[in-house]
Structures are given as structure tokens and as C-alpha cells.
Design an enzyme around this catalytic site. Sequence first.
Site, PDB file in Angstrom:
ATOM      1  N   THR A 131       0.824  -1.213   0.000  1.00  0.00           N
ATOM      2  CA  THR A 131       0.000   0.000   0.000  1.00  0.00           C
ATOM      3  C   THR A 131       0.858   1.264   0.000  1.00  0.00           C
ATOM      4  O   THR A 131       1.977   1.261   0.528  1.00  0.00           O
ATOM      5  CB  THR A 131      -0.904   0.003   1.258  1.00  0.00           C
ATOM      6  OG1 THR A 131      -1.542   1.268   1.384  1.00  0.00           O
ATOM      7  CG2 THR A 131      -0.118  -0.263   2.539  1.00  0.00           C
ATOM      8  N   ASP A 132       0.293   2.343  -0.532  1.00  0.00           N
ATOM      9  CA  ASP A 132       0.992   3.637  -0.491  1.00  0.00           C
ATOM     10  C   ASP A 132       1.127   4.158   0.940  1.00  0.00           C
ATOM     11  O   ASP A 132       1.931   5.042   1.221  1.00  0.00           O
ATOM     12  CB  ASP A 132       0.288   4.672  -1.385  1.00  0.00           C
ATOM     13  CG  ASP A 132      -1.151   4.977  -0.996  1.00  0.00           C
ATOM     14  OD1 ASP A 132      -1.675   4.344  -0.054  1.00  0.00           O
ATOM     15  OD2 ASP A 132      -1.766   5.845  -1.649  1.00  0.00           O
ATOM     16  N   GLU A 133       0.318   3.581   1.868  1.00  0.00           N
ATOM     17  CA  GLU A 133       0.361   4.083   3.253  1.00  0.00           C
ATOM     18  C   GLU A 133       1.706   3.836   3.919  1.00  0.00           C
ATOM     19  O   GLU A 133       2.009   4.457   4.939  1.00  0.00           O
ATOM     20  CB  GLU A 133      -0.754   3.454   4.089  1.00  0.00           C
ATOM     21  CG  GLU A 133      -2.114   3.851   3.597  1.00  0.00           C
ATOM     22  CD  GLU A 133      -3.243   3.628   4.603  1.00  0.00           C
ATOM     23  OE1 GLU A 133      -2.967   3.465   5.800  1.00  0.00           O
ATOM     24  OE2 GLU A 133      -4.391   3.651   4.164  1.00  0.00           O
ATOM     25  N   TYR A 156      -1.588  -0.461  11.085  1.00  0.00           N
ATOM     26  CA  TYR A 156      -1.818  -1.150   9.806  1.00  0.00           C
ATOM     27  C   TYR A 156      -0.648  -0.923   8.856  1.00  0.00           C
ATOM     28  O   TYR A 156      -0.042  -1.870   8.349  1.00  0.00           O
ATOM     29  CB  TYR A 156      -3.134  -0.661   9.162  1.00  0.00           C
ATOM     30  CG  TYR A 156      -3.210  -0.952   7.670  1.00  0.00           C
ATOM     31  CD1 TYR A 156      -3.309  -2.261   7.207  1.00  0.00           C
ATOM     32  CD2 TYR A 156      -3.155   0.082   6.724  1.00  0.00           C
ATOM     33  CE1 TYR A 156      -3.352  -2.539   5.837  1.00  0.00           C
ATOM     34  CE2 TYR A 156      -3.199  -0.178   5.367  1.00  0.00           C
ATOM     35  CZ  TYR A 156      -3.298  -1.496   4.926  1.00  0.00           C
ATOM     36  OH  TYR A 156      -3.335  -1.758   3.575  1.00  0.00           O
ATOM     37  N   LYS A 160       2.238  -3.464   7.246  1.00  0.00           N
ATOM     38  CA  LYS A 160       2.457  -3.658   5.800  1.00  0.00           C
ATOM     39  C   LYS A 160       3.915  -3.335   5.452  1.00  0.00           C
ATOM     40  O   LYS A 160       4.543  -4.030   4.650  1.00  0.00           O
ATOM     41  CB  LYS A 160       1.506  -2.772   4.976  1.00  0.00           C
ATOM     42  CG  LYS A 160       0.044  -3.143   5.044  1.00  0.00           C
ATOM     43  CD  LYS A 160      -0.292  -4.511   4.475  1.00  0.00           C
ATOM     44  CE  LYS A 160      -0.197  -4.593   2.976  1.00  0.00           C
ATOM     45  NZ  LYS A 160      -0.723  -5.888   2.454  1.00  0.00           N
TER      46      LYS A 160
END
Length: 341
Positions: A131-133, A156, A160
Site C-alpha cells: 500500500t501507499d500508506e 496497519y 504492511k
Amino acid sequence: MSTTTVVVTGGAGFIGANLVHLLLESRPDWHVLNLDKLTYAGNLDNLKAAEGRPNYRFEKVDIVDRAALERAFASIPRGGRTLVLHLAAESHVDRSIQSGLPFVEANVVGTQNLLDVCRAHGVERFVHVSTDEVYGSLGSEGFFTEDTPIQANSPYSASKAASDLLVRAAVHTHGFPASITRCSNNYGPYQFPEKLIPLMIANARESKPLPVYGDGLYVRDWLFVRDHCEALLAVLEKGQTGEVYNIGGNNEYPNIQIVKRILAELKRPESLIQYVKDRPGHDRRYAIDASKIQKELGWAPRFRFEDALPMTIRWYLDNDDWLQRVRSGAYRDYYAAQYGA
Ligand code: NAD
Ligand code: DAU
């Protein structure tokens, strides 16, 4: 002719189910093996159209459970090639703020377990869906590139980021044939109605309040799920080992604009908007520079937000049974009776 088996982890979730449908439609010679634990986010209602297809099989497997994973991989016919698209994860930021441990178990321990089993099996290609997060938060300027430092801010995104590093380590240490993708916010059919767009559609439909966190000016880069799934196939087939590919829609909107569009589309009043307490540690803005995947693998998004948001709203209206079974929890009881809780 040798068989291609593509293992999809998390195939009963939102993106996973869309990906299984795309694989069955666009790669009819491949065998699809869906491994999913069926957490609250995994729903076999998402895969009704795949059921009974001779080249599709579902196994209820927790990727944290080594023995179950080994059994699933041992069931793949020998002599062909095995490809893996790894999507299984705990995925909701708000839940990770309530309790981080399930995220470490599924996303970190589960990913290492899967890497070990895949290596022993000799998989030919592995795509880790991240994810870009993991890049953290942007101000009003700039974009995330693949070289942006990892600065995860929520439990989260930290879990990741940890899984991304484990994949990187498997490539570096063992020459494991993996690529990593980092995608922006997806929307489309089968998304669990705890995420912004389906939650707002579901609440607006029932004229319930629409909870907007903080000032509503947080920005996300929205990508239609079908475009994401096509990008994943491009990385699977053409991506290079050890490379990271950003995937994004170049389609930024503040949350409040999305909410107002949904209300306008459903002809509901803006008085339903309710500003609520902000998410702790809320990332201000995500925006992806997807030029690498465009240049190197020839992928670009095909769907325009102006078309795909109304299509998505239409899908939720046309699939009210799906939505009601999710919101009532009936799907969980139904599949727990078949596969165990
Ligand atoms: P989702 O929550 O809808 O689905 C996750 C699926 O994984 C569910 O079917 C769940 O049952 C399964 N799962 C969870 N833990 C498992 C375990 N231990 N073993 C086996 N299966 C397990 O998530 P999603 O939105 O479809 O996201 C899929 C992947 O894409 C995730 O890895 C997520 O981090 C990533 N991602 C999502 C988005 C987005 O906008 N939704 C954007 C970028 C990346
Ligand atoms: O960027 C990719 C990520 O996008 C994925 O990795 C995650 O799995 C996915 O859940 C998503 O994370 P976000 O936190 O951005 O998505 P969410 O739909 O939860 O929230 C989108 C924005 O809307 C965010 O700024 C928080 C806000 N929001 C969300 C909800 C659920 C609200 O204002 N009200 C809400 O009720």
C-alpha cells in the site's frame, strides 16, 4: 501443455475477489487457487460467479498456519508453474488503531510464513500487494515515488511496511522471485462497508448520518479496483524481481468532496453529513507517482472517476441483498456453518 496455477491469498476480500473474477475471465487456461481465512472481511458471496468453475478452487486457509499452507501448496499438481498474488491481510486502519496485534499476526507473521512455503514449493513469480500508506503522509505538494522513504504512521501501515521488508529480504537473501506493489485507495464492487465509499453509499441510501472525520479535507488518490487488478497482472507477468511498482489513479479528492458527490448521486441532502472526532494520527494526503509502471510495464488506469464512481454506486444499489447480508452479518453465519468459524 504444462499447467499454470495462480494462488491468490485473500481472494474472498474486496480486491482479491475482483482479481479472481478478472483472472477467470482473462486467463481461462490458468487454474486459480484461492486461499482465504474468511475473516469478517472475507465473504464467499463475492465469488458466486466463480463457484463451480472447473479451474477455480477455494481452500479456507489461515496464512499464519504453516501446516495448512503446506497442505494447500502440496495439493497443486506437480510439473506446472505456480504464481502467487499475495493480498491476504488485515486492511482497515481504524481497526488497527483499536488493536494492532491481529495486524502483526496476519500481515507480518503470515507473510513470512507464506514466503517460506512458497520458496520451498519453488514458485516462479510472487507479487506482494502492499500500500501507499507505507510512505506515510504528504503535505499539499509532491507525490510518493518508489524511492520515497518508508514512514508508516498507523499500526496497519507499519505491519504492511514490515511485510514489504520481509519480501525484500527474501529477494536479497534467497533470490526469491518477488515484486512489491504499492497502491492508492481502491473503490468498486464488493468493498466492505467500513471503508469510506461503500460506508457512505450504504448510509446515504438509508438516510443515516455520514460520519466525516475531522475537517473532511484529508486527500486520497482514488483508483477503480479493476484498474488495480489489471496492474497486478502486468506486474505478475512483466515485473522484475526485487522491483517495487507504485499503482495510482492520479485522481485526488478531499473526502468531503467524495461524500457530497455520493449524496448528490443518490439525491440525498447534505444535512446528513456529520463531522465527527478525527482518526488518531490521521494521514493528511496520499498521492502516487505511477510513472514507473506506466513506462516499464505499459499499465495506465482506464476508468475515469466521473464514470466509475456512479457505476460503483449503481452496483451497491443493484446488489442490495449483498449489502444487507454483509451489514446484518448473515454471510458470516452462513459460511461458518459450511467451513467452520
Ligand atoms: P479486505 O480486508 O477486503 O480483504 C482481505 C482478505 O484477506 C479477506 O478475504 C480476509 O478474509 C483475508 N485474510 C485476512 N487475514 C488472513 C489470514 N491470516 N489468512 C488468510 N486470509 C486472510 O482487503 P482489500 O481491501 O481487498 O485489500 C487486499 C490487499 O490489498 C491488502 O493486502 C491491502 O493491504 C492491500 N491494499 C488495499 C487497498 C485498498 O484500497 N483497499 C489499497 C492498497 C493496498
Ligand atoms: O491508501 C491505501 C489504503 O487505503 C489501503 O492500504 C487500506 O487498506 C485502505 O483501507 C485505505 O485506507 P484509508 O484509511 O485511506 O481508507 P478509509 O476508507 O478507511 O478512509 C479513507 C478516508 O476517509 C480517510 O481519510 C479517513 C476518512 N473516513 C473514513 C471513514 C471510514 C471518514 O472521514 N469517515 C469514515 O467513516
